[in-house]
Structures are given as C-alpha cells and as structure tokens.
Design an enzyme around this catalytic site. Sequence first.
Site, PDB file in Angstrom:
ATOM      1  N   ASP A  51      30.352 -37.864   4.314  1.00  0.00           N
ATOM      2  CA  ASP A  51      29.226 -37.802   3.371  1.00  0.00           C
ATOM      3  C   ASP A  51      29.480 -36.722   2.314  1.00  0.00           C
ATOM      4  OD1 ASP A  51      28.864 -35.642   5.029  1.00  0.00           O
ATOM      5  OD2 ASP A  51      26.774 -36.071   5.515  1.00  0.00           O
ATOM      6  N   SER A  52      30.638 -36.044   2.439  1.00  0.00           N
ATOM      7  CA  SER A  52      31.106 -35.169   1.355  1.00  0.00           C
ATOM      8  C   SER A  52      31.360 -35.991   0.092  1.00  0.00           C
ATOM      9  CB  SER A  52      32.379 -34.423   1.772  1.00  0.00           C
ATOM     10  OG  SER A  52      33.344 -35.323   2.269  1.00  0.00           O
ATOM     11  N   ASP A  90      30.609 -41.520   8.020  1.00  0.00           N
ATOM     12  CA  ASP A  90      29.527 -40.573   8.296  1.00  0.00           C
ATOM     13  C   ASP A  90      28.175 -41.263   8.180  1.00  0.00           C
ATOM     14  OD1 ASP A  90      30.418 -38.077   9.039  1.00  0.00           O
ATOM     15  OD2 ASP A  90      30.546 -37.304   6.985  1.00  0.00           O
ATOM     16  N   LYS A 120      30.179 -41.074  12.506  1.00  0.00           N
ATOM     17  CA  LYS A 120      30.088 -39.647  12.857  1.00  0.00           C
ATOM     18  C   LYS A 120      28.695 -39.171  12.493  1.00  0.00           C
ATOM     19  CE  LYS A 120      32.280 -36.270  10.380  1.00  0.00           C
ATOM     20  NZ  LYS A 120      31.124 -35.491   9.853  1.00  0.00           N
ATOM     21  N   GLU A 122      25.920 -35.523  12.824  1.00  0.00           N
ATOM     22  CA  GLU A 122      25.891 -34.081  13.036  1.00  0.00           C
ATOM     23  C   GLU A 122      24.833 -33.686  14.065  1.00  0.00           C
ATOM     24  OE1 GLU A 122      25.336 -32.194   9.206  1.00  0.00           O
ATOM     25  OE2 GLU A 122      27.130 -33.138   8.370  1.00  0.00           O
ATOM     26  N   GLU A 189      33.323 -27.546  12.832  1.00  0.00           N
ATOM     27  CA  GLU A 189      33.470 -27.044  11.457  1.00  0.00           C
ATOM     28  C   GLU A 189      33.103 -25.569  11.362  1.00  0.00           C
ATOM     29  OE1 GLU A 189      31.807 -29.540   8.411  1.00  0.00           O
ATOM     30  OE2 GLU A 189      32.168 -28.063   6.843  1.00  0.00           O
TER      31      GLU A 189
END
Length: 271
Positions: A51-52, A90, A120, A122, A189
């Site tokens: 999602d970057s 993401d 993925k 978080e 991270e």
Amino acid sequence: MSVHTQISRMTTAKIRQMKANNEKITMLTSYDFTLASLVDEAGVDILLVGDSASNIVCGNQTTLPITVDEMIFLTKGVVRAAQHALVVCDMPFGSYQVSEEDGVRNAIRIMKESGCDAVKLEGGEEVLPTVRHIIQAGVPVCGHLGLTPQSVNQFGGYGVRAKENAEAAKLLHDAKLLEEAGCFAIVLEKIPADLAKQVTEAVSCPTIGIGAGNGTDGQVLVLHDMLGLNQGFKPKFLRHFAHLADEVKNAVGNYNTAVKESSFPSAEESY
Ligand code: KIV
C-alpha cells in the site's frame, strides 16, 4: 496449455520451506507490469504490491488513502508479470479493521479479482480473529508488525518501534499469535535488530525484515527506494542499489535538448 497446468510460481509452502532450509527470502514491492517483470526475472521470491503505492504511485503523504479498487487494479498488472515470484497484495487501511466479516469479504475480493497469491495486513492481537477467518476462507496471510504505517496517526510518526520492553514483549507475543493463526510469513518493520532476531527464532514461519537488521529470514525494500528513484528519502536502513533518478533525469534532459534543437528524430529514425 490446459486448465490443469500446474502453477510454476512460488507458493507459500515453498516460502515456509525456505526458512526450514535456512535459505534467505527476498521480497520487493512492485506496482506495475513492466517493473514487476524485471523484478521477477531477476529472481526475487515475493512481489509485494504494497500500500506504499499510495505514496510511490499516487503521491500521497501516507498509505491511508489508497482503496481496495486501486490495489486490485495495480495487482492485476503485477500478477500478469509474475512467472516465478509469489504475489502478495496489501489490504489497504479500512478494508479489514471494521469487522471480521468485512475483512474476509475484502480479502476474498482482492484474491479473486486481482489473481494474487496472498494478502498482507498490519497488526497483532487486535486483528487476530480477522486473520484467522481470512486464512480459514482459503486466503494465505502475511502478517506485519513493528512500524505499521497504517497506524501513523496513532504512533505520531515513522520512528523505530518496540525499543521499550513492554512494546517489545507485545510484539513477540503478537508474532506468536500470528504464527499460531497460520500466517505463512510476518513482515517486521523498523524494530531493533536484536528483537527481530529473537522473534525469528521464536516462530516457525519466516520473518521478513525492513529496517530490522540481518537476523530475519528475509528482507524487503520498496523498489523505488532501493533503485534510488525516490529522491531525498534515505533512512538508515535503506541501501541504494542503483541511482536511477540521476539516470532518468539525464535521459529525459537529453531527449528534451534533442527535440528542442531538432536533432531528434534523425533521418534514420523517420519513415
Ligand atoms: O507497503 C509496503 O511497501 C510495505 C513494505 C514496506 C513492507 O508494507
């Protein structure tokens, strides 16, 4: 090619096996067909449609604005490029935090419409029931602990996480919960290298670090950062493996000059 042709791409089972074999895992972000083809051809194990993309592709300040539709659109191009690598997409902010049902629905939609191999998301204990249900629904999940950029407004910045004992203990606990829930890997991270190593030794699934030292089972970087395309961004953990911003500016500058002075196109470049 028959409909029963075996998948030759990397699988989550093979990624797990790499940890057992003590083989380092490589992951890089990819957001489009052309660059993903090159990354895949170069032998990277996992293409992460991070999602970057919200920052790198769309120019947003954070990862928060990107949507499920936009992630699916980008991931489709990366999936078409992937001959060898596993493709992970993401789950964007807001697509799994509201309820388990919502999370499962979005995870299924992302896999069904984009063709990715896994998602993925978080977080640790807070998202555990959702992680369990997504995996039970047949969608492999990669966890993500430490600096979780979707929580930037809660953290108040992008600093190193889990430097204090209490946060480190919670992170270790969360990693064990994600492992038990069936995550095939966990991204760690921006946390101290010692903690990342401790987590790596404590869980059976692979850990993939970014800014987490050399004791993890694999490494991930944002492609545009490691290629030196993202000017002015040089945190301590980042290594520039190329300086493409300079190359691109040179090439574009040369093109600009050639057109302005009428030396492009030449007779040989004309029909
Ligand atoms: O979105 C992303 O690029 C990521 C990596 C930094 C792991 O989540």
